[in-house]
Write a protein that holds these residues in place. Structure first.
Motif, PDB file in Angstrom:
ATOM      1  N   GLU A 236     -54.800 103.814  20.231  1.00 22.07           N
ATOM      2  CA  GLU A 236     -54.678 102.377  20.523  1.00 22.07           C
ATOM      3  C   GLU A 236     -53.681 102.108  21.651  1.00 22.07           C
ATOM      4  OE1 GLU A 236     -54.028 103.868  17.704  1.00 22.07           O
ATOM      5  OE2 GLU A 236     -52.007 103.372  16.998  1.00 22.07           O
ATOM      6  N   ALA A 237     -52.854 103.101  21.992  1.00 19.31           N
ATOM      7  CA  ALA A 237     -51.894 102.912  23.096  1.00 19.31           C
ATOM      8  C   ALA A 237     -52.560 103.138  24.455  1.00 19.31           C
ATOM      9  CB  ALA A 237     -50.722 103.880  22.923  1.00 19.31           C
ATOM     10  N   LEU A 238     -53.781 103.661  24.469  1.00 24.87           N
ATOM     11  CA  LEU A 238     -54.420 104.030  25.738  1.00 24.87           C
ATOM     12  C   LEU A 238     -55.212 102.860  26.310  1.00 24.87           C
ATOM     13  CD1 LEU A 238     -55.823 107.465  24.512  1.00 24.87           C
ATOM     14  CD2 LEU A 238     -53.733 107.095  25.848  1.00 24.87           C
ATOM     15  N   ASP A 239     -55.141 102.737  27.633  1.00 27.08           N
ATOM     16  CA  ASP A 239     -55.932 101.703  28.308  1.00 27.08           C
ATOM     17  C   ASP A 239     -56.683 102.362  29.483  1.00 27.08           C
ATOM     18  OD1 ASP A 239     -57.008  99.334  29.177  1.00 27.08           O
ATOM     19  OD2 ASP A 239     -55.179  98.603  30.107  1.00 27.08           O
ATOM     20  N   VAL A 240     -55.984 102.602  30.607  1.00 26.82           N
ATOM     21  CA  VAL A 240     -56.568 103.382  31.700  1.00 26.82           C
ATOM     22  C   VAL A 240     -55.772 104.691  31.788  1.00 26.82           C
ATOM     23  CG1 VAL A 240     -56.973 103.513  34.188  1.00 26.82           C
ATOM     24  CG2 VAL A 240     -57.310 101.345  32.978  1.00 26.82           C
ATOM     25  N   VAL A 241     -56.483 105.797  31.788  1.00 27.36           N
ATOM     26  CA  VAL A 241     -55.844 107.112  31.865  1.00 27.36           C
ATOM     27  C   VAL A 241     -56.317 107.763  33.162  1.00 27.36           C
ATOM     28  CG1 VAL A 241     -55.638 109.375  30.757  1.00 27.36           C
ATOM     29  CG2 VAL A 241     -55.923 107.319  29.343  1.00 27.36           C
ATOM     30  N   VAL A 242     -55.388 108.178  34.007  1.00 23.65           N
ATOM     31  CA  VAL A 242     -55.795 108.815  35.274  1.00 23.65           C
ATOM     32  C   VAL A 242     -55.290 110.252  35.281  1.00 23.65           C
ATOM     33  CG1 VAL A 242     -53.779 107.916  36.589  1.00 23.65           C
ATOM     34  CG2 VAL A 242     -55.865 108.598  37.797  1.00 23.65           C
ATOM     35  N   ALA A 243     -56.179 111.169  35.682  1.00 28.41           N
ATOM     36  CA  ALA A 243     -55.800 112.578  35.648  1.00 28.41           C
ATOM     37  C   ALA A 243     -56.646 113.381  36.631  1.00 28.41           C
ATOM     38  CB  ALA A 243     -55.971 113.136  34.235  1.00 28.41           C
ATOM     39  N   SER A 244     -56.214 114.603  36.824  1.00 25.76           N
ATOM     40  CA  SER A 244     -56.909 115.504  37.743  1.00 25.76           C
ATOM     41  C   SER A 244     -58.264 115.908  37.159  1.00 25.76           C
ATOM     42  CB  SER A 244     -56.044 116.743  37.957  1.00 25.76           C
ATOM     43  OG  SER A 244     -55.939 117.448  36.723  1.00 25.76           O
ATOM     44  N   ASN A 245     -59.043 116.575  38.007  1.00 20.59           N
ATOM     45  CA  ASN A 245     -60.407 116.968  37.672  1.00 20.59           C
ATOM     46  C   ASN A 245     -60.500 117.723  36.332  1.00 20.59           C
ATOM     47  OD1 ASN A 245     -63.144 117.248  38.337  1.00 20.59           O
ATOM     48  ND2 ASN A 245     -62.688 117.836  40.433  1.00 20.59           N
ATOM     49  N   LEU A 246     -59.689 118.761  36.184  1.00 22.33           N
ATOM     50  CA  LEU A 246     -59.768 119.586  34.972  1.00 22.33           C
ATOM     51  C   LEU A 246     -59.186 118.862  33.757  1.00 22.33           C
ATOM     52  CD1 LEU A 246     -60.229 122.307  33.481  1.00 22.33           C
ATOM     53  CD2 LEU A 246     -57.962 122.995  34.266  1.00 22.33           C
ATOM     54  N   PHE A 247     -58.000 118.289  33.926  1.00 22.07           N
ATOM     55  CA  PHE A 247     -57.361 117.655  32.770  1.00 22.07           C
ATOM     56  C   PHE A 247     -58.226 116.522  32.223  1.00 22.07           C
ATOM     57  CE2 PHE A 247     -52.697 118.886  33.973  1.00 22.07           C
ATOM     58  CZ  PHE A 247     -53.001 120.201  33.679  1.00 22.07           C
ATOM     59  N   ALA A 248     -58.786 115.718  33.144  1.00 23.11           N
ATOM     60  CA  ALA A 248     -59.607 114.596  32.670  1.00 23.11           C
ATOM     61  C   ALA A 248     -60.941 115.091  32.110  1.00 23.11           C
ATOM     62  CB  ALA A 248     -59.833 113.594  33.793  1.00 23.11           C
ATOM     63  N   ASP A 249     -61.435 116.205  32.634  1.00 21.22           N
ATOM     64  CA  ASP A 249     -62.673 116.781  32.071  1.00 21.22           C
ATOM     65  C   ASP A 249     -62.432 117.127  30.596  1.00 21.22           C
ATOM     66  OD1 ASP A 249     -65.175 117.893  31.801  1.00 21.22           O
ATOM     67  OD2 ASP A 249     -64.841 119.588  33.134  1.00 21.22           O
ATOM     68  N   ILE A 250     -61.311 117.756  30.338  1.00 24.40           N
ATOM     69  CA  ILE A 250     -60.999 118.169  28.962  1.00 24.40           C
ATOM     70  C   ILE A 250     -60.718 116.942  28.091  1.00 24.40           C
ATOM     71  CG2 ILE A 250     -59.335 119.416  27.528  1.00 24.40           C
ATOM     72  CD1 ILE A 250     -58.950 121.307  30.010  1.00 24.40           C
ATOM     73  N   LEU A 251     -59.880 116.047  28.599  1.00 24.79           N
ATOM     74  CA  LEU A 251     -59.491 114.878  27.782  1.00 24.79           C
ATOM     75  C   LEU A 251     -60.695 113.987  27.457  1.00 24.79           C
ATOM     76  CD1 LEU A 251     -56.087 113.875  29.428  1.00 24.79           C
ATOM     77  CD2 LEU A 251     -56.427 114.857  27.149  1.00 24.79           C
ATOM     78  N   THR A 252     -61.688 113.950  28.357  1.00 21.79           N
ATOM     79  CA  THR A 252     -62.815 113.056  28.070  1.00 21.79           C
ATOM     80  C   THR A 252     -63.777 113.656  27.043  1.00 21.79           C
ATOM     81  OG1 THR A 252     -63.873 113.810  30.126  1.00 21.79           O
ATOM     82  CG2 THR A 252     -62.715 111.701  30.194  1.00 21.79           C
ATOM     83  N   ASP A 253     -63.796 114.972  26.901  1.00 15.61           N
ATOM     84  CA  ASP A 253     -64.535 115.528  25.757  1.00 15.61           C
ATOM     85  C   ASP A 253     -63.811 115.159  24.462  1.00 15.61           C
ATOM     86  OD1 ASP A 253     -66.491 116.730  27.341  1.00 15.61           O
ATOM     87  OD2 ASP A 253     -66.512 118.551  26.105  1.00 15.61           O
ATOM     88  N   LEU A 254     -62.487 115.174  24.520  1.00 13.12           N
ATOM     89  CA  LEU A 254     -61.717 114.735  23.354  1.00 13.12           C
ATOM     90  C   LEU A 254     -62.000 113.259  23.077  1.00 13.12           C
ATOM     91  CD1 LEU A 254     -59.607 115.254  21.183  1.00 13.12           C
ATOM     92  CD2 LEU A 254     -57.814 115.042  22.908  1.00 13.12           C
ATOM     93  N   GLY A 255     -62.087 112.477  24.151  1.00 15.23           N
ATOM     94  CA  GLY A 255     -62.438 111.051  23.996  1.00 15.23           C
ATOM     95  C   GLY A 255     -63.792 110.901  23.320  1.00 15.23           C
ATOM     96  N   GLY A 256     -64.762 111.730  23.730  1.00 18.23           N
ATOM     97  CA  GLY A 256     -66.084 111.686  23.102  1.00 18.23           C
ATOM     98  C   GLY A 256     -66.002 112.029  21.623  1.00 18.23           C
ATOM     99  N   ALA A 257     -65.175 113.012  21.321  1.00 21.00           N
ATOM    100  CA  ALA A 257     -65.006 113.388  19.907  1.00 21.00           C
ATOM    101  C   ALA A 257     -64.410 112.220  19.121  1.00 21.00           C
ATOM    102  CB  ALA A 257     -64.118 114.625  19.802  1.00 21.00           C
ATOM    103  N   LEU A 258     -63.464 111.506  19.718  1.00 20.47           N
ATOM    104  CA  LEU A 258     -62.862 110.344  19.026  1.00 20.47           C
ATOM    105  C   LEU A 258     -63.893 109.247  18.795  1.00 20.47           C
ATOM    106  CD1 LEU A 258     -59.431 109.866  20.850  1.00 20.47           C
ATOM    107  CD2 LEU A 258     -59.929 111.143  18.769  1.00 20.47           C
ATOM    108  N   MET A 259     -64.912 109.211  19.648  1.00 21.70           N
ATOM    109  CA  MET A 259     -65.967 108.201  19.493  1.00 21.70           C
ATOM    110  C   MET A 259     -66.936 108.585  18.377  1.00 21.70           C
ATOM    111  SD  MET A 259     -66.766 107.660  23.529  1.00 21.70           S
ATOM    112  CE  MET A 259     -68.177 106.592  23.345  1.00 21.70           C
ATOM    113  N   GLY A 260     -66.846 109.823  17.907  1.00 19.82           N
ATOM    114  CA  GLY A 260     -67.703 110.246  16.808  1.00 19.82           C
ATOM    115  C   GLY A 260     -68.807 111.194  17.225  1.00 19.82           C
ATOM    116  N   SER A 261     -69.070 111.322  18.532  1.00 21.03           N
ATOM    117  CA  SER A 261     -70.095 112.269  18.978  1.00 21.03           C
ATOM    118  C   SER A 261     -70.065 112.379  20.498  1.00 21.03           C
ATOM    119  CB  SER A 261     -71.486 111.787  18.563  1.00 21.03           C
ATOM    120  OG  SER A 261     -72.477 112.518  19.261  1.00 21.03           O
ATOM    121  N   LEU A 262     -70.302 113.573  20.977  1.00 18.48           N
ATOM    122  CA  LEU A 262     -70.435 113.747  22.436  1.00 18.48           C
ATOM    123  C   LEU A 262     -71.757 113.203  22.950  1.00 18.48           C
ATOM    124  CD1 LEU A 262     -68.830 117.139  23.434  1.00 18.48           C
ATOM    125  CD2 LEU A 262     -68.345 114.878  24.333  1.00 18.48           C
TER     126      LEU A 262
END
Ligand code: GGG
Length: 361
Positions: A236-262
């Motif tokens: 709930e603390a997250l709004d816009v997250v900016v990151a490099s190619n690799l870090f954001a690639d990894i974090l957005t799979d985690l984001g998908g997992a938080l959504m309940g499914s990739l």
């Protein structure tokens, strides 16, 4: 009568890309019909790993030139590792498109959809609603490196990350501009500057400099390991997250997992200056384990289509499409197995189109 026509290159690609893209296309066409005044000129390209096995390359030599004639690209997935190594398929198709068309923003929203149970106990849709801005042209995916003494005990492999001031500054500015359009107006920059004393410290400095131009936006910085934990403990603390190619690639799979499914998170690979076509694709890949079974979740692809509509200026149709997705997840009648249901890809696509049509009545 229709006035606006958009030229769309369609690349279903590999694995479940072949199954989810037809649902996305059918849904986009219905959205155009219902929310009006525009149509699509669709051109499908059979590029991907099957093409590679026949032709020795992922797309033809003039592939980039042909894509350039379109306004946007609707892309499924890339990769069939049983027959083509993943680094060959990625570097033969999706990565050259992102780089040569300078699609320097990879926008990846993460939102817990109504009716979907995410893995986090006690977190509701309002608690998971953020967007990752991934630098999409350089960083760890710059493709700089090499191998020497291959196959010997003295083999050395080097993969260098590249961070230019130009690309770092423009992606950070994009994140701040985006934050200004959102109610909470917060940007979190993610690096690993305690360990990476050159490139990550440089990124942090650029972030601090750019943040001075945005006094109305709350700017914070975090280390990628701590931020990964915070994705789970405090989304709930997250709004816009900016990151490099690799870090954001990894974090957005985690984001998908938080959504309940990739099967849910969408993405847009954007050239904000519109010199080249932008590309819209689900975050997920080709999912060989379920390919051919007709059970892939088409929501990420359909949602990516909504991002494409938004990019094309068809905001009303984009909103309607998002509302139709929400309606289908909320009522729970059509759920693919990744969300605990038994519906097929086609069932979910049809349910979203019914919801879209119902809104228009
Ligand atoms: N639709 C996304 C896709 O095909 N992903 C394959 C993949 O691993 N891509 C790496 C990336 O997004 O950089």
């Amino acid at each position: 009568m229709s006035t606006r026509r958009y030229s769309v290159a369609v690349i279903p690609g590999d694995g479940i890309g072949q199954e989810v893209i037809p649902e996305g296309v059918a849904t986009l066409q219905l959205a155009a019909e219902l929310h009006g005044g525009f149509t699509f000129d669709l051109t499908s390209y059979p590029w991907g790993c099957r093409y590679y096995l026949e032709h020795g390359r992922m797309m033809p030599p003039d592939g980039m030139r042909r894509l350039r004639d379109h306004e946007v690209i609707y892309f499924g997935a890339c990769g069939w590792p049983a027959e083509v190594p993943d680094h060959i398929s990625l570097w033969g198709l999706i990565l050259p498109i992102r780089k040569e068309f300078d699609q320097y923003v990879n926008l990846r929203p993460a939102r817990l959809l109504p009716g979907v149970r995410g893995p986090l106990r006690d977190k509701r849709p309002a608690d998971v609603d953020f967007v990752c801005v991934r630098e999409n042209t350089e960083g760890e995916y710059a493709g700089v490196g090499g191998r020497v003494h291959v196959g010997t005990a003295h083999e050395v492999a080097i993969q260098s990350a590249v961070f230019s001031r130009f690309a770092t500054e423009r992606i950070i500015r994009y994140a701040f501009d985006l934050a200004r359009t959102r109610p909470r107006k917060r940007v979190l920059s993610v690096t690993k500057s305690n360990a990476q004393q050159y490139s990550a410290v440089f990124w942090d400095e650029v972030f601090a400099q750019v943040s001075r131009d945005y006094p109305d936006v709350t700017a914070t910085q975090g280390l990628v390991d701590a931020v990964a934990a915070a994705f789970v403990t405090k989304p709930e603390a997250l709004d816009v997250v900016v990151a490099s190619n690799l870090f954001a690639d990894i974090l957005t799979d985690l984001g998908g997992a938080l959504m309940g499914s990739l099967g849910l998170p969408p993405s847009a690979n954007i050239d904000p200056e519109r010199r080249f076509p932008s590309l819209f694709e689900p975050v997920h890949g080709s999912a060989p384990d379920i390919a051919g079974k007709g059970i892939a979740n088409p929501i990420a692809t359909i949602w990516s289509g909504a991002m494409m509509l938004e990019f094309l200026g068809e905001a009303e149709a984009a909103r309607a499409l998002l509302a139709a997705i929400d309606a289908v997840t909320a009522n729970g009648t059509a759920r693919t197995p990744d969300l605990g249901g038994t519906a097929t890809t086609a069932d979910v696509g049809a349910a979203i189109r019914s919801a879209l049509a119902a809104q228009a009545r």
